[in-house]
Motif scaffolding. Structure first.
Motif, PDB file in Angstrom:
ATOM      1  N   VAL A 100       0.858  -1.180   0.000  1.00 11.93           N
ATOM      2  CA  VAL A 100       0.000   0.000   0.000  1.00 11.93           C
ATOM      3  C   VAL A 100       0.893   1.228   0.000  1.00 11.93           C
ATOM      4  CG1 VAL A 100      -1.778   1.271   1.286  1.00 11.93           C
ATOM      5  CG2 VAL A 100      -1.724  -1.247   1.385  1.00 11.93           C
ATOM      6  N   ASN A 101       0.605   2.199  -0.854  1.00 12.18           N
ATOM      7  CA  ASN A 101       1.347   3.453  -0.720  1.00 12.18           C
ATOM      8  C   ASN A 101       0.473   4.685  -0.892  1.00 12.18           C
ATOM      9  OD1 ASN A 101       1.903   2.601  -3.693  1.00 12.18           O
ATOM     10  ND2 ASN A 101       2.576   4.727  -3.673  1.00 12.18           N
ATOM     11  N   VAL A 102       0.920   5.712  -0.174  1.00 10.90           N
ATOM     12  CA  VAL A 102       0.257   7.010  -0.186  1.00 10.90           C
ATOM     13  C   VAL A 102       0.597   7.717  -1.496  1.00 10.90           C
ATOM     14  CG1 VAL A 102       0.292   9.284   0.943  1.00 10.90           C
ATOM     15  CG2 VAL A 102       0.423   7.188   2.328  1.00 10.90           C
ATOM     16  N   GLY A 103      -0.413   8.253  -2.172  1.00 11.00           N
ATOM     17  CA  GLY A 103      -0.170   9.013  -3.397  1.00 11.00           C
ATOM     18  C   GLY A 103      -0.134  10.515  -3.118  1.00 11.00           C
ATOM     19  N   ASP A 104       0.183  11.282  -4.139  1.00 12.04           N
ATOM     20  CA  ASP A 104       0.338  12.734  -3.973  1.00 12.04           C
ATOM     21  C   ASP A 104      -0.927  13.407  -3.430  1.00 12.04           C
ATOM     22  OD1 ASP A 104       2.868  12.401  -5.040  1.00 12.04           O
ATOM     23  OD2 ASP A 104       2.384  13.268  -6.998  1.00 12.04           O
ATOM     24  N   GLN A 105      -2.116  12.911  -3.813  1.00  4.52           N
ATOM     25  CA  GLN A 105      -3.345  13.594  -3.379  1.00  4.52           C
ATOM     26  C   GLN A 105      -3.587  13.444  -1.881  1.00  4.52           C
ATOM     27  OE1 GLN A 105      -4.574  15.582  -5.775  1.00  4.52           O
ATOM     28  NE2 GLN A 105      -2.977  14.623  -7.020  1.00  4.52           N
ATOM     29  N   ILE A 106      -3.163  12.305  -1.305  1.00  6.95           N
ATOM     30  CA  ILE A 106      -3.298  12.166   0.160  1.00  6.95           C
ATOM     31  C   ILE A 106      -2.230  13.005   0.851  1.00  6.95           C
ATOM     32  CG2 ILE A 106      -3.094  10.532   2.105  1.00  6.95           C
ATOM     33  CD1 ILE A 106      -4.833   8.612   0.618  1.00  6.95           C
ATOM     34  N   GLN A 107      -1.078  13.107   0.242  1.00  5.82           N
ATOM     35  CA  GLN A 107      -0.078  14.034   0.805  1.00  5.82           C
ATOM     36  C   GLN A 107      -0.662  15.447   0.862  1.00  5.82           C
ATOM     37  OE1 GLN A 107       4.106  13.839  -0.327  1.00  5.82           O
ATOM     38  NE2 GLN A 107       4.237  16.074  -0.372  1.00  5.82           N
ATOM     39  N   VAL A 108      -1.316  15.859  -0.206  1.00 12.13           N
ATOM     40  CA  VAL A 108      -1.909  17.207  -0.245  1.00 12.13           C
ATOM     41  C   VAL A 108      -3.020  17.327   0.809  1.00 12.13           C
ATOM     42  CG1 VAL A 108      -3.310  18.800  -1.643  1.00 12.13           C
ATOM     43  CG2 VAL A 108      -1.316  17.672  -2.660  1.00 12.13           C
ATOM     44  N   MET A 109      -3.960  16.373   0.816  1.00  9.06           N
ATOM     45  CA  MET A 109      -5.088  16.458   1.754  1.00  9.06           C
ATOM     46  C   MET A 109      -4.633  16.427   3.206  1.00  9.06           C
ATOM     47  SD  MET A 109      -7.814  13.946  -0.044  1.00  9.06           S
ATOM     48  CE  MET A 109      -8.595  14.368  -1.602  1.00  9.06           C
ATOM     49  N   SER A 110      -3.555  15.667   3.480  1.00  4.38           N
ATOM     50  CA  SER A 110      -3.078  15.571   4.863  1.00  4.38           C
ATOM     51  C   SER A 110      -2.116  16.717   5.176  1.00  4.38           C
ATOM     52  CB  SER A 110      -2.381  14.228   5.088  1.00  4.38           C
ATOM     53  OG  SER A 110      -1.129  14.198   4.426  1.00  4.38           O
ATOM     54  N   ASN A 111      -1.963  17.638   4.269  1.00  3.67           N
ATOM     55  CA  ASN A 111      -1.029  18.758   4.425  1.00  3.67           C
ATOM     56  C   ASN A 111       0.375  18.246   4.765  1.00  3.67           C
ATOM     57  OD1 ASN A 111      -0.554  21.491   4.179  1.00  3.67           O
ATOM     58  ND2 ASN A 111      -0.992  21.957   6.340  1.00  3.67           N
ATOM     59  N   ALA A 112       0.732  17.181   4.041  1.00  3.69           N
ATOM     60  CA  ALA A 112       2.080  16.592   4.114  1.00  3.69           C
ATOM     61  C   ALA A 112       2.383  15.868   5.428  1.00  3.69           C
ATOM     62  CB  ALA A 112       3.174  17.611   3.795  1.00  3.69           C
ATOM     63  N   ILE A 113       1.328  15.535   6.203  1.00  3.57           N
ATOM     64  CA  ILE A 113       1.570  14.676   7.377  1.00  3.57           C
ATOM     65  C   ILE A 113       1.858  13.259   6.858  1.00  3.57           C
ATOM     66  CG2 ILE A 113       0.524  13.634   9.434  1.00  3.57           C
ATOM     67  CD1 ILE A 113      -1.026  16.286   9.784  1.00  3.57           C
ATOM     68  N   TYR A 114       1.094  12.820   5.895  1.00  3.86           N
ATOM     69  CA  TYR A 114       1.365  11.552   5.226  1.00  3.86           C
ATOM     70  C   TYR A 114       2.154  11.850   3.954  1.00  3.86           C
ATOM     71  CZ  TYR A 114      -1.824   9.035   8.326  1.00  3.86           C
ATOM     72  OH  TYR A 114      -2.421   8.462   9.412  1.00  3.86           O
ATOM     73  N   LYS A 115       3.128  10.974   3.680  1.00  4.62           N
ATOM     74  CA  LYS A 115       4.063  11.257   2.599  1.00  4.62           C
ATOM     75  C   LYS A 115       3.853  10.341   1.394  1.00  4.62           C
ATOM     76  CE  LYS A 115       6.491  14.070   5.374  1.00  4.62           C
ATOM     77  NZ  LYS A 115       5.914  13.715   6.681  1.00  4.62           N
ATOM     78  N   SER A 116       3.846  10.963   0.257  1.00  5.68           N
ATOM     79  CA  SER A 116       3.858  10.222  -0.999  1.00  5.68           C
ATOM     80  C   SER A 116       5.318  10.073  -1.385  1.00  5.68           C
ATOM     81  CB  SER A 116       3.084  11.036  -2.034  1.00  5.68           C
ATOM     82  OG  SER A 116       3.266  10.511  -3.307  1.00  5.68           O
ATOM     83  N   VAL A 117       5.820   8.855  -1.313  1.00  6.46           N
ATOM     84  CA  VAL A 117       7.268   8.646  -1.367  1.00  6.46           C
ATOM     85  C   VAL A 117       7.721   8.131  -2.737  1.00  6.46           C
ATOM     86  CG1 VAL A 117       9.104   7.199  -0.366  1.00  6.46           C
ATOM     87  CG2 VAL A 117       7.514   8.422   1.126  1.00  6.46           C
ATOM     88  N   GLU A 118       8.902   8.581  -3.116  1.00  5.68           N
ATOM     89  CA  GLU A 118       9.467   8.167  -4.403  1.00  5.68           C
ATOM     90  C   GLU A 118       9.777   6.674  -4.407  1.00  5.68           C
ATOM     91  OE1 GLU A 118      12.770  10.350  -6.607  1.00  5.68           O
ATOM     92  OE2 GLU A 118      12.500  11.532  -4.782  1.00  5.68           O
ATOM     93  N   ASP A 129     -12.419  15.975 -11.283  1.00  5.62           N
ATOM     94  CA  ASP A 129     -12.618  17.420 -11.447  1.00  5.62           C
ATOM     95  C   ASP A 129     -12.894  18.163 -10.130  1.00  5.62           C
ATOM     96  OD1 ASP A 129     -15.089  16.361 -10.996  1.00  5.62           O
ATOM     97  OD2 ASP A 129     -16.042  17.193 -12.789  1.00  5.62           O
ATOM     98  N   LEU A 130     -12.585  17.489  -9.013  1.00  5.41           N
ATOM     99  CA  LEU A 130     -12.763  18.157  -7.717  1.00  5.41           C
ATOM    100  C   LEU A 130     -11.479  18.873  -7.315  1.00  5.41           C
ATOM    101  CD1 LEU A 130     -14.284  15.512  -5.255  1.00  5.41           C
ATOM    102  CD2 LEU A 130     -15.414  17.537  -6.212  1.00  5.41           C
ATOM    103  N   PRO A 131     -11.579  20.079  -6.799  1.00  4.32           N
ATOM    104  CA  PRO A 131     -10.350  20.705  -6.292  1.00  4.32           C
ATOM    105  C   PRO A 131      -9.866  19.964  -5.037  1.00  4.32           C
ATOM    106  CG  PRO A 131     -12.183  22.282  -6.456  1.00  4.32           C
ATOM    107  CD  PRO A 131     -12.766  20.930  -6.643  1.00  4.32           C
ATOM    108  N   ILE A 132      -8.607  19.592  -5.043  1.00  2.00           N
ATOM    109  CA  ILE A 132      -8.021  18.860  -3.906  1.00  2.00           C
ATOM    110  C   ILE A 132      -7.127  19.819  -3.127  1.00  2.00           C
ATOM    111  CG2 ILE A 132      -6.539  16.924  -3.243  1.00  2.00           C
ATOM    112  CD1 ILE A 132      -9.257  16.138  -4.572  1.00  2.00           C
ATOM    113  N   GLU A 133      -7.350  19.880  -1.813  1.00  2.00           N
ATOM    114  CA  GLU A 133      -6.581  20.805  -0.974  1.00  2.00           C
ATOM    115  C   GLU A 133      -6.428  20.227   0.428  1.00  2.00           C
ATOM    116  OE1 GLU A 133      -8.795  24.458  -0.287  1.00  2.00           O
ATOM    117  OE2 GLU A 133     -10.661  23.352  -0.619  1.00  2.00           O
ATOM    118  N   PRO A 134      -5.536  20.799   1.225  1.00  2.00           N
ATOM    119  CA  PRO A 134      -5.350  20.281   2.586  1.00  2.00           C
ATOM    120  C   PRO A 134      -6.628  20.404   3.414  1.00  2.00           C
ATOM    121  CG  PRO A 134      -3.507  21.701   1.976  1.00  2.00           C
ATOM    122  CD  PRO A 134      -4.549  21.855   0.901  1.00  2.00           C
ATOM    123  N   ALA A 135      -6.885  19.377   4.263  1.00  2.00           N
ATOM    124  CA  ALA A 135      -8.046  19.414   5.156  1.00  2.00           C
ATOM    125  C   ALA A 135      -7.901  20.616   6.092  1.00  2.00           C
ATOM    126  CB  ALA A 135      -8.111  18.121   5.965  1.00  2.00           C
TER     127      ALA A 135
END
Ligand code: OGA
Ligand code: NI
Length: 351
Positions: A262-280, A303-309
């Motif tokens: 399982v890995n975190v993608g960029d959109q969860i990094q954004v939504m979590s305001n970088a608490i969770y990391k989308s790793v290379e 088409d939804l705007p994605i932003e930090p919670a």
């Protein structure tokens, strides 16, 4: 369409060449360098107690998920509830697909407009250095993008297996998203709702990494972070290939039998305001064995705007990203191909 004639890596591999064409040779700094492996591996999380009524067990599982998502951006999930038989059959049917004659696969040849179908590159830059892999990409959700007639009709069980596998993996992704929401201190449905509720996107990318005569010069998949929400990877059972970046080093993942990675993608990094990391991560290839992997991408509605919670933004920790839809976001990788983590970092400072 593609900027250059498409070459199937599998055909190159099967032609028996001893030296790979220049187009696949990475600059020295990107080559694998099979240095001594550290004795570390990504965390393994047992999901058996994820929704247990025993409060302590439940909390413990959430903590493991949380620290894995913070420290690694990756974990291997065991006792995830998906039938091992289904996993094996689905992976093996795809191996059989790639072993079909080229003409059969060519019927599904893809184009960069949707990427759907049989492909051999990511990105449309003319003269780009390419990765040592072929793939098949298909849409599973939303339903209006799902078109089983674009899925392989051979082997004959392929379409049914994709449907069944997709349904199971979507359910598991929903459970994991709940767990991630709670462990971020959000309401359990926060991430699912921010993804669009029922209207999420999901696609499957089946990677085929042919044997490579010079694995030290190339990569099966260049370093990247996954642009979407969350990825569930079903790796091949007896061959490693995936490497995850940790403190600047590349760690080769040793697949645990029947686990999902399982890995975190960029959109969860954004939504979590970088608490969770989308790793290379990246993939190395092997001189004697082909490798098949199934990457299932669970994504926000495009088409939804994605932003930090809002709950994760404060004066001390301002929003690191401004809103962007996933449609806009994924144009980057679809144009330039996999390029490390430049995208989410670029978006952070310039959006
Ligand atoms: C991917 C990916 C890893 C693998 O498809 O995004 O990272 O092991 N795949 O194939
Ligand atoms: Ni990936």
């Amino acid at each position: 369409s593609w900027p250059e004639p498409v070459v199937r890596v599998q055909s190159l591999s099967e032609s028996g060449i001893r030296a790979i064409p220049d187009r696949y040779i990475k600059p020295p700094s990107d080559r694998p360098g099979f240095e001594n492996q550290e004795h570390v591996d990504i965390p393994v999380v047992d999901l058996k107690n994820l929704f247990s009524h025993d409060h302590t067990l439940h909390e413990e599982t959430l903590k493991l998920i949380s620290s894995a998502c913070k420290e690694w951006g990756f974990f291997q999930a065991v006792n995830h509830g998906i039938s091992h038989e289904l996993m094996k059959c689905t992976r093996e049917v795809w191996r059989e697909f790639f072993n079909l004659p080229l003409e059969v696969k060519q019927e599904y040849a893809n184009a960069p407009t949707t990427y759907e179908g049989y492909g051999s590159r990511l990105g449309v830059q003319k003269g780009a250095i390419l990765d040592w892999s072929d793939y098949f990409f298909l849409h599973y959700l939303p339903v209006y993008l799902r078109n089983p007639s674009k899925w392989p009709s051979l082997p004959s069980s392929c379409r049914d297996l994709i449907s069944e596998y997709g349904a199971e993996v979507v359910k598991l992704c929903g459970r994991l998203l709940k767990a991630m929401s709670i462990s971020l201190g959000l309401k359990e449905d926060y991430l699912q709702n921010a993804f669009g509720g029922e209207d999420i996107g999901a696609c499957l990318r089946v990677n085929f990494y042919p044997k490579c005569p010079q694995p030290d010069l190339t990569l099966g998949l260049s370093s990247h972070s996954d642009p979407g929400g969350m990825t569930l990877l079903l790796p091949d059972h007896d061959i490693a290939g995936l490497q995850v970046r940790k403190n600047g080093k590349w760690i080769t993942v040793k697949p645990v039998p029947n686990a999902f990675i399982v890995n975190v993608g960029d959109q969860i990094q954004v939504m979590s305001n970088a608490i969770y990391k989308s790793v290379e991560h990246r993939v190395i290839v092997n001189p004697v064995k082909d490798r098949v992997s199934l990457a299932f991408f669970y994504n926000p509605k495009s088409d939804l705007p994605i932003e930090p919670a809002k709950e994760l933004v404060s004066e001390d920790r301002p929003a690191l990203y401004s809103p962007m839809t996933f449609d806009e976001y994924r144009l980057y990788i679809r144009t330039y191909g996999p390029r490390g983590k430049t995208q989410v970092e670029f978006s952070g400072s310039n959006r």
